[in-house]
Enzyme design. Structure first.
Site, PDB file in Angstrom:
ATOM      1  N   ASP A 186      -3.783   4.157  -1.815  1.00 18.01           N
ATOM      2  CA  ASP A 186      -4.542   4.743  -0.865  1.00 18.01           C
ATOM      3  C   ASP A 186      -4.905   6.002  -1.105  1.00 18.01           C
ATOM      4  OD1 ASP A 186      -5.341   6.074   1.737  1.00 18.01           O
ATOM      5  OD2 ASP A 186      -5.043   4.092   2.583  1.00 18.01           O
TER       6      ASP A 186
ATOM      7  N   HIS B 133       0.674   4.537   1.132  1.00 15.84           N
ATOM      8  CA  HIS B 133      -0.256   5.213   2.269  1.00 15.84           C
ATOM      9  C   HIS B 133       0.562   6.351   2.747  1.00 15.84           C
ATOM     10  CE1 HIS B 133      -2.097   5.584   6.304  1.00 15.84           C
ATOM     11  NE2 HIS B 133      -2.792   4.494   5.613  1.00 15.84           N
TER      12      HIS B 133
ATOM     13  N   GLU C  34     -12.678   2.907   2.062  1.00 11.69           N
ATOM     14  CA  GLU C  34     -12.151   2.682   3.450  1.00 11.69           C
ATOM     15  C   GLU C  34     -12.478   3.868   4.282  1.00 11.69           C
ATOM     16  OE1 GLU C  34      -7.895   1.050   4.920  1.00 11.69           O
ATOM     17  OE2 GLU C  34      -7.857   2.800   3.952  1.00 11.69           O
TER      18      GLU C  34
ATOM     19  N   GLU D 115       0.738  -1.198   0.111  1.00 12.36           N
ATOM     20  CA  GLU D 115      -0.062   0.249   0.092  1.00 12.36           C
ATOM     21  C   GLU D 115       0.901   1.306  -0.095  1.00 12.36           C
ATOM     22  OE1 GLU D 115      -3.573   1.698   2.841  1.00 12.36           O
ATOM     23  OE2 GLU D 115      -2.390  -0.015   3.406  1.00 12.36           O
TER      24      GLU D 115
END
Length: 303
Positions: A184, A154, A270, A152
């Site tokens: 993300d 992030h 998310e 990810e």
């Protein structure tokens, strides 16, 4: 509900304020299906009963529920905790073994993607150097199981960074089709969001909230450069108001790049906003309405 070229899912992590309090895994799955999503994402250690050895009853119920609700298992979140052992780092062999364990469990549960959250060594999330060998030793297994490993990207990492450069170099060196980038969308956040978590007054137990590092705003245009390597999106968001406006994540720009690239994979919601019970359910509906509206608007304009 207008057709969109990509697919919408939801991470059960979105229900952190509800899970184990007012909702269980069955409730979350049914809410995901009810809002019109078709993909479900989970965290192995957080949502699989008796991880890493779930019972046959759990596995059977998981598959039966998804078939009933029309849900596709999308991404299985795992951890490659390189600081697991006190006083020493994790070896390549241990890292490879841990990743293999989660790949096999993910395949048993019908997932297509595995996100190993790899231990980091810097504040901008530079990953532990064992990562490449641990992953490379599992590429054949991932291929045999039909899985794509996707670390990810992030916040506070940025797209133009050594972290992303390492991953892209790995893809190009190995020529693998079983490794790619997970973006993300929190990396594009325009301002910080401090969420409310009932019962939690401090993240450190000292009465204060730790300061966030200062990072540059990441232009969405940077996303274009890595779309050829991007296999999955966690559609991170914090708050969408009643007018379907997100003041933190620039969804119109993101959707533009997604559509321009011809991406047909998953955008998996998310939610990381206020952790009040049942708020996630409402906010997920707002986000999906916003994404669908933006995609429809862009598609109509392109005709």
């Amino acid at each position: 509900m207008s057709a969109i070229p990509f697919q919408l899912g939801v991470s059960v992590y979105s229900y952190t304020g509800d899970f184990g309090v007012v909702m269980d895994l069955d409730d979350c799955a049914r809410d995901i299906a009810d809002l019109g999503a078709t993909g479900i994402e989970i965290l192995g250690e957080g949502h699989v009963e008796s991880y890493p050895e779930p019972s046959a009853a759990f596995i059977d119920a998981w598959h039966a529920r998804n078939a009933e609700l029309g849900l596709t298992p999308t991404l299985y979140g795992s951890w490659l905790d390189t600081r697991r052992f006190p006083g020493r780092g994790m070896t390549v062999e241990e890292g490879a073994e841990q990743l293999a364990l989660d790949l096999r469990l993910a395949a048993t549960l019908g997932f297509s993607f595995v996100r190993p959250k790899i231990g980091v060594v810097t504040s901008d999330l530079q990953v532990d150097p064992i990562w490449d060998q641990a992953v490379e030793r599992n590429l054949d297994l991932a291929h045999d199981l039909g899985l794509t490993i996707c670390p990810e990207i992030h916040w506070p990492s940025v797209i133009k960074s050594p972290v992303v450069d390492e991953y892209i170099a790995f893809i190009e060196r190995t020529g693998t089709e079983n490794f790619g980038l997970l973006i993300d969308t929190g990396v594009f956040q325009k301002s910080m969001f401090r969420r409310e978590e009932p019962g939690i007054t401090s993240q450190l137990g000292t009465g204060g909230v730790p300061a966030f590092p200062v990072v540059p705003v990441v232009p969405v245009s940077d996303l274009r450069d890595v779309m050829p390597y991007t296999v999955y999106f966690q559609a991170k968001f914090h708050e969408i108001d009643d007018d379907l406006v997100d003041h933190h994540i620039p969804w119109a720009e993101i959707i533009d790049v997604v559509l321009e690239s011809g991406y047909t994979g998953w955008l998996s919601s998310e939610y990381e906003g206020h952790k009040h019970p049942y708020r996630a359910s409402d906010q997920l509906r707002c986000q999906h309405a916003l994404i669908r509206a933006l995609a429809a608007e862009r598609q109509a304009a392109a005709r």
